[in-house]
Write a protein that holds these residues in place. Structure first.
Motif, PDB file in Angstrom:
ATOM      1  N   ILE A 116     -35.570  45.696  -9.436  1.00 49.74           N
ATOM      2  CA  ILE A 116     -35.450  44.923  -8.095  1.00 49.74           C
ATOM      3  C   ILE A 116     -33.529  44.681  -8.037  1.00 49.74           C
ATOM      4  CG2 ILE A 116     -35.760  42.286  -7.128  1.00 49.74           C
ATOM      5  CD1 ILE A 116     -38.265  42.089  -8.587  1.00 49.74           C
ATOM      6  N   SER A 159     -31.120  38.575   3.607  1.00 48.99           N
ATOM      7  CA  SER A 159     -32.462  38.063   2.982  1.00 48.99           C
ATOM      8  C   SER A 159     -33.801  37.932   3.555  1.00 48.99           C
ATOM      9  CB  SER A 159     -32.130  36.791   2.009  1.00 48.99           C
ATOM     10  OG  SER A 159     -33.274  36.629   1.025  1.00 48.99           O
ATOM     11  N   ASN A 188     -28.538  37.158  -2.546  1.00 51.13           N
ATOM     12  CA  ASN A 188     -28.015  35.541  -2.658  1.00 51.13           C
ATOM     13  C   ASN A 188     -26.577  35.397  -2.353  1.00 51.13           C
ATOM     14  OD1 ASN A 188     -27.134  36.134  -5.172  1.00 51.13           O
ATOM     15  ND2 ASN A 188     -29.192  35.862  -6.245  1.00 51.13           N
ATOM     16  N   LEU A 241     -35.322  33.452  -5.854  1.00 43.05           N
ATOM     17  CA  LEU A 241     -33.689  33.922  -5.724  1.00 43.05           C
ATOM     18  C   LEU A 241     -33.392  34.523  -4.410  1.00 43.05           C
ATOM     19  CD1 LEU A 241     -32.574  35.193  -9.114  1.00 43.05           C
ATOM     20  CD2 LEU A 241     -31.670  33.161  -7.725  1.00 43.05           C
ATOM     21  N   LYS A 242     -34.507  34.933  -3.562  1.00 40.54           N
ATOM     22  CA  LYS A 242     -34.017  35.482  -2.280  1.00 40.54           C
ATOM     23  C   LYS A 242     -33.471  34.600  -1.318  1.00 40.54           C
ATOM     24  CE  LYS A 242     -37.061  39.455  -1.989  1.00 40.54           C
ATOM     25  NZ  LYS A 242     -38.088  40.212  -1.145  1.00 40.54           N
ATOM     26  N   THR A 286     -39.064  35.083 -10.123  1.00 35.11           N
ATOM     27  CA  THR A 286     -37.613  35.277  -9.935  1.00 35.11           C
ATOM     28  C   THR A 286     -37.304  35.892  -8.439  1.00 35.11           C
ATOM     29  OG1 THR A 286     -37.147  35.643 -12.192  1.00 35.11           O
ATOM     30  CG2 THR A 286     -35.540  36.424 -10.830  1.00 35.11           C
ATOM     31  N   SER A 287     -38.112  36.863  -8.046  1.00 34.64           N
ATOM     32  CA  SER A 287     -37.865  37.632  -6.833  1.00 34.64           C
ATOM     33  C   SER A 287     -38.086  36.816  -5.546  1.00 34.64           C
ATOM     34  CB  SER A 287     -38.955  38.899  -6.968  1.00 34.64           C
ATOM     35  OG  SER A 287     -38.779  39.677  -5.791  1.00 34.64           O
ATOM     36  N   ASN A 288     -38.985  35.907  -5.505  1.00 38.47           N
ATOM     37  CA  ASN A 288     -39.019  35.159  -4.414  1.00 38.47           C
ATOM     38  C   ASN A 288     -38.138  34.031  -4.141  1.00 38.47           C
ATOM     39  OD1 ASN A 288     -40.805  36.669  -2.822  1.00 38.47           O
ATOM     40  ND2 ASN A 288     -42.696  35.702  -3.993  1.00 38.47           N
ATOM     41  N   THR A 291     -32.234  34.131 -14.329  1.00 36.25           N
ATOM     42  CA  THR A 291     -33.307  33.830 -13.955  1.00 36.25           C
ATOM     43  C   THR A 291     -33.613  32.165 -13.550  1.00 36.25           C
ATOM     44  OG1 THR A 291     -34.448  35.377 -15.383  1.00 36.25           O
ATOM     45  CG2 THR A 291     -35.827  33.843 -14.908  1.00 36.25           C
ATOM     46  N   ILE A 337     -33.338  41.463  -3.843  1.00 37.39           N
ATOM     47  CA  ILE A 337     -32.859  40.194  -3.901  1.00 37.39           C
ATOM     48  C   ILE A 337     -31.127  40.039  -3.285  1.00 37.39           C
ATOM     49  CG2 ILE A 337     -31.913  38.034  -5.286  1.00 37.39           C
ATOM     50  CD1 ILE A 337     -34.287  38.752  -7.293  1.00 37.39           C
ATOM     51  N   ARG A 343     -30.121  43.784  -6.918  1.00 43.89           N
ATOM     52  CA  ARG A 343     -29.460  42.431  -6.070  1.00 43.89           C
ATOM     53  C   ARG A 343     -28.058  42.688  -5.353  1.00 43.89           C
ATOM     54  NH1 ARG A 343     -30.671  37.251 -10.441  1.00 43.89           N
ATOM     55  NH2 ARG A 343     -32.598  38.088 -11.134  1.00 43.89           N
ATOM     56  N   ARG A 366     -36.963  40.472   3.266  1.00 41.13           N
ATOM     57  CA  ARG A 366     -38.043  39.634   2.595  1.00 41.13           C
ATOM     58  C   ARG A 366     -39.154  40.512   1.833  1.00 41.13           C
ATOM     59  NH1 ARG A 366     -38.219  34.666   1.787  1.00 41.13           N
ATOM     60  NH2 ARG A 366     -36.479  34.214   3.088  1.00 41.13           N
TER      61      ARG A 366
END
Length: 351
Positions: free
Chosen positions: A169, A229, A240, A296-297, A292-294, A285, A238, A171, A233
């Motif tokens: 994933i 983001s 942010n 932090l998006k 974490t994925s959702n 995290t 990610i 970022r 989705r």
């Protein structure tokens, strides 16, 4: 619009800065814009200590970049850092940087949009080579309508490839500031045919407008990160946006105000302390949450945790502003680089 009080801002500056987080970055690739000095350089050092597979220091000046490479090697023992040149005040330079990345980088796991432009204190308009007001073209510590968003969008296909090919994933971290709490965009801008054409025009940029330009650009950073983001989705990426805190910075080297110098002495963090927030946004995290994925998006990050951004970007009205700014941004960037249209069509979805 609710604004974060100055007292709360200063209280955060007095708080103990959480320690830097660590992750195993072996085999991964990180790109740090504005990496020759300040929080960008400190973030690059942290990545080096995590033994990142490839570390790209994206800098405007070859001389300063080479000095940064030497300093990083001496401080960390990391000898694999690479200097890549990019001038975010020049769209052609951004395009050339992306071409090099797509040609030479098999993967992009971390993209830190940290390049910065100093805020003018005299309220004067300055234009880039492409004719845009400087803070808006430079965008990652600058504006949303041009260079950093352009770079992020053109790099997105390689970022998505990285996610799918390596089952990871990636970022994308956009650097903003709590200064975004202290401004809002005028209806005149939001109701115009293209908000960014107005924001970057000499006619609009009066001395009064220019005095708020730094805060405006930070607000646009938040809008951009949230908009991007929302449109990736469903993808394993990610995006942010981070508040690194008020830090000592070479960006203010030309500011001679005694008041500002005293303010820095009393409240500023070191660049290393500020860089910890970038690292957390890149590899951290959220507390007490494995999703974490959702979580932090699109998150607004500060003090090694998820915070809430200004009310101006939240709710139904904030979403309308976000969508308007996104449409205008893409319209602007498609004229700069035709590849933007293909990226939007192939990599992004409606929010």
């Amino acid at each position: 619009m609710a604004k974060r009080s100055h007292i709360r801002f200063l209280c955060k500056q007095w708080a103990t800065v959480p320690p830097v987080v660590h992750a195993d970055l072996r085999g991964k690739t990180a790109i740090v814009l504005g990496a020759n000095t300040g929080i960008g350089f400190e973030a690059a050092q942290h990545f080096a200590r995590m033994d990142v597979g490839r570390l790209i220091l994206a800098c405007r000046s070859r001389e300063k970049g080479e000095t940064a490479i030497e300093r990083l090697n001496q401080a960390t023992g990391y000898s694999k850092a690479e200097l890549w040149l990019v001038d975010l005040g020049d769209f052609a330079s951004v395009g050339a940087f992306v071409d090099q990345a797509l040609r030479d980088l098999e993967r992009v796991d971390l993209l830190i949009l940290n390049a910065a432009a100093a805020a003018r204190m005299d309220g004067l308009f300055t234009a880039t080579n492409d004719g845009w007001e400087t803070s808006y073209e430079l965008f990652s510590q600058s504006g949303q309508q041009s260079s950093s968003p352009l770079l992020a969008l053109l790099m997105l296909p390689r970022v998505l490839e990285t996610a799918k090919r390596h089952n990871t994933i990636p970022r994308i971290v956009v650097v903003s500031s709590d200064f975004h709490f202290w401004t809002e965009l005028e209806d005149k801008v939001l109701n115009s045919p293209n908000a960014f054409e107005i924001l970057g025009s000499k006619e609009y940029c009066t001395s009064q407008i220019m005095k708020a330009r730094y805060a405006d650009s930070k607000l646009l950073n938040v809008f951009f990160a949230r908009a991007l983001s929302n449109r990736v989705r469903e993808q394993p990426v990610i995006v942010n946006v981070v508040h690194p805190g008020f830090c000592y910075s070479e960006l203010r080297r030309d500011i001679t105000s005694l008041g500002m110098r005293l303010y820095e002495m009393m409240f500023a963090w070191t660049a290393e302390q500020g860089s910890r927030q970038l690292i957390w946004a890149a590899v951290g995290t959220p507390k007490g949450d494995n999703d974490t994925s959702n979580k932090l998006k699109g998150a607004y990050v500060g003090m090694a945790d998820i915070d809430e951004p200004s009310d101006f970007v939240l709710g139904d009205e904030g979403k309308k502003r976000e969508d308007k700014l996104w449409v205008d941004l893409i319209s602007t960037l498609e004229k700069v680089d035709p590849r933007v249209k293909d990226v939007v069509a192939q990599c992004l979805t409606a929010p």
